[in-house]
Design an enzyme around this catalytic site. Structure first.
Site, mmCIF file in Angstrom:
data_model
loop_
_atom_site.group_PDB
_atom_site.id
_atom_site.type_symbol
_atom_site.label_atom_id
_atom_site.label_comp_id
_atom_site.label_asym_id
_atom_site.label_seq_id
_atom_site.Cartn_x
_atom_site.Cartn_y
_atom_site.Cartn_z
ATOM 1 N N ARG A 64 11.936 3.587 2.772
ATOM 2 C CA ARG A 64 11.531 2.729 3.896
ATOM 3 C C ARG A 64 12.754 1.924 4.311
ATOM 4 O O ARG A 64 13.413 1.310 3.468
ATOM 5 C CB ARG A 64 10.385 1.789 3.512
ATOM 6 C CG ARG A 64 10.115 0.717 4.581
ATOM 7 C CD ARG A 64 8.866 -0.077 4.325
ATOM 8 N NE ARG A 64 7.682 0.737 4.617
ATOM 9 C CZ ARG A 64 6.436 0.247 4.596
ATOM 10 N NH1 ARG A 64 6.224 -1.021 4.293
ATOM 11 N NH2 ARG A 64 5.416 1.034 4.881
ATOM 12 N N ARG A 77 0.811 -1.223 0.000
ATOM 13 C CA ARG A 77 0.000 0.000 0.000
ATOM 14 C C ARG A 77 0.843 1.271 0.000
ATOM 15 O O ARG A 77 0.565 2.214 -0.749
ATOM 16 C CB ARG A 77 -0.970 -0.014 1.190
ATOM 17 C CG ARG A 77 -2.143 -0.969 1.005
ATOM 18 C CD ARG A 77 -2.851 -1.281 2.301
ATOM 19 N NE ARG A 77 -2.040 -2.117 3.174
ATOM 20 C CZ ARG A 77 -1.970 -3.450 3.067
ATOM 21 N NH1 ARG A 77 -2.677 -4.061 2.134
ATOM 22 N NH2 ARG A 77 -1.227 -4.150 3.874
ATOM 23 N N THR A 78 1.865 1.337 0.849
ATOM 24 C CA THR A 78 2.650 2.571 0.942
ATOM 25 C C THR A 78 3.381 2.860 -0.364
ATOM 26 O O THR A 78 3.301 3.964 -0.919
ATOM 27 C CB THR A 78 3.649 2.496 2.104
ATOM 28 O OG1 THR A 78 2.940 2.337 3.327
ATOM 29 C CG2 THR A 78 4.495 3.764 2.185
ATOM 30 N N LYS A 102 26.297 -5.037 -2.431
ATOM 31 C CA LYS A 102 27.762 -5.047 -2.487
ATOM 32 C C LYS A 102 28.349 -4.173 -1.382
ATOM 33 O O LYS A 102 29.460 -3.676 -1.495
ATOM 34 C CB LYS A 102 28.232 -4.570 -3.861
ATOM 35 C CG LYS A 102 27.741 -5.422 -5.012
ATOM 36 C CD LYS A 102 28.306 -4.980 -6.344
ATOM 37 C CE LYS A 102 27.753 -3.643 -6.791
ATOM 38 N NZ LYS A 102 28.207 -3.262 -8.155
ATOM 39 N N HIS A 146 6.051 6.379 11.165
ATOM 40 C CA HIS A 146 5.549 6.225 9.795
ATOM 41 C C HIS A 146 4.599 7.402 9.552
ATOM 42 O O HIS A 146 3.382 7.272 9.606
ATOM 43 C CB HIS A 146 4.811 4.896 9.661
ATOM 44 C CG HIS A 146 4.509 4.494 8.251
ATOM 45 N ND1 HIS A 146 4.579 5.364 7.181
ATOM 46 C CD2 HIS A 146 4.107 3.301 7.729
ATOM 47 C CE1 HIS A 146 4.247 4.721 6.071
ATOM 48 N NE2 HIS A 146 3.951 3.470 6.372
#
Length: 238
Positions: A122, A71-72, A101, A150
């Protein structure tokens, strides 16, 4: 699709919020006035929810998601497309980007900022994420940092309350979760509700209470408004 006159009408609303070039890592990065201005802008944009408003032609959004999201991430990417911009995305950076890496998050943000006008990040480690944001040459929006906050999810929930009831002030809201100690959206929501004058109850098991830093900051907001904050504990069971 909007015409030129409609786009011109939105320009002062967008500019008046005062967020151009600014990071959004916490809901506390916004003033109460900016939150309400965002709500009003969202309300004005609702008629184009399934079409397009060409406000950001030529702009590029980069989404960097070090944790799973449906959703986000899709909300941000859909919004950018509907606002006339473009999207570049990295959904598995620990596998398919240079982070695999051992490139640092600082270096990744520094590089991605050369491709994009704004970055949505995120990340599982809020301390590392907040520090690395300083290396970005483009503004960064948090799509959820660790167990910290959030903010955009909380803004959406607050907007839903505002559109449903016409206000936040004096609403009685219970934030209930089995893991309020880790619930980053709950933390942002508690801050926002307390600041905007709601009467807030936080309910969680006694072994997973809201972090003290979140309670203390929310209570400071309560003292500056007419809101109230209650922390309720339930006995955990096995």
């Amino acid at each position: 699709m909007t015409n030129d006159s409609e786009i011109e009408a939105f320009a002062p609303l967008v500019g008046g919020i005062g967020l151009k070039g600014q990071n959004l890592l916490s809901i506390n990065d916004l003033t109460d006035e900016q939150i309400m201005d965002l709500f009003e802008l969202g309300r004005r944009l609702e008629p184009w929810n399934r079409s397009a408003v060409n406000l950001l032609p030529g702009k590029v959004l980069a989404t960097l998601f070090f944790q799973p999201s449906t959703r986000t991430r899709l909300s941000f990417e859909t919004a950018m497309h509907r606002l006339g911009g473009a999207v570049i995305t990295e959904t598995t950076p620990l596998i398919s980007s240079s982070a695999a890496k051992e490139e640092s998050l600082d270096d990744m943000l520094r590089v991605v900022a050369q491709y994009a006008n704004v970055i949505v990040l995120r990340h599982f480690d809020d301390v590392e994420a907040r520090r690395a944001v300083g290396s970005s040459g483009a503004p960064v929006i948090s799509g959820g940092f660790g167990q910290w906050e959030h903010p955009t999810q909380a803004l959406l929930d607050l907007y839903t309350l505002w559109r449903t009831y016409g206000r936040i002030k004096d609403l009685k809201v219970c934030i209930a979760s089995t893991d309020l100690d880790h619930a980053r959206t709950g933390h942002s929501m508690a801050y926002g509700l307390a600041r905007l004058g709601a009467k807030v109850t936080l309910a969680s098991p006694s072994n997973a209470r809201t972090p003290m830093r979140c309670l203390q900051r929310s209570r400071r907001s309560v003292r500056r408004s007419t809101s109230s904050l209650t922390s309720s504990r339930t006995r955990s069971t096995t």
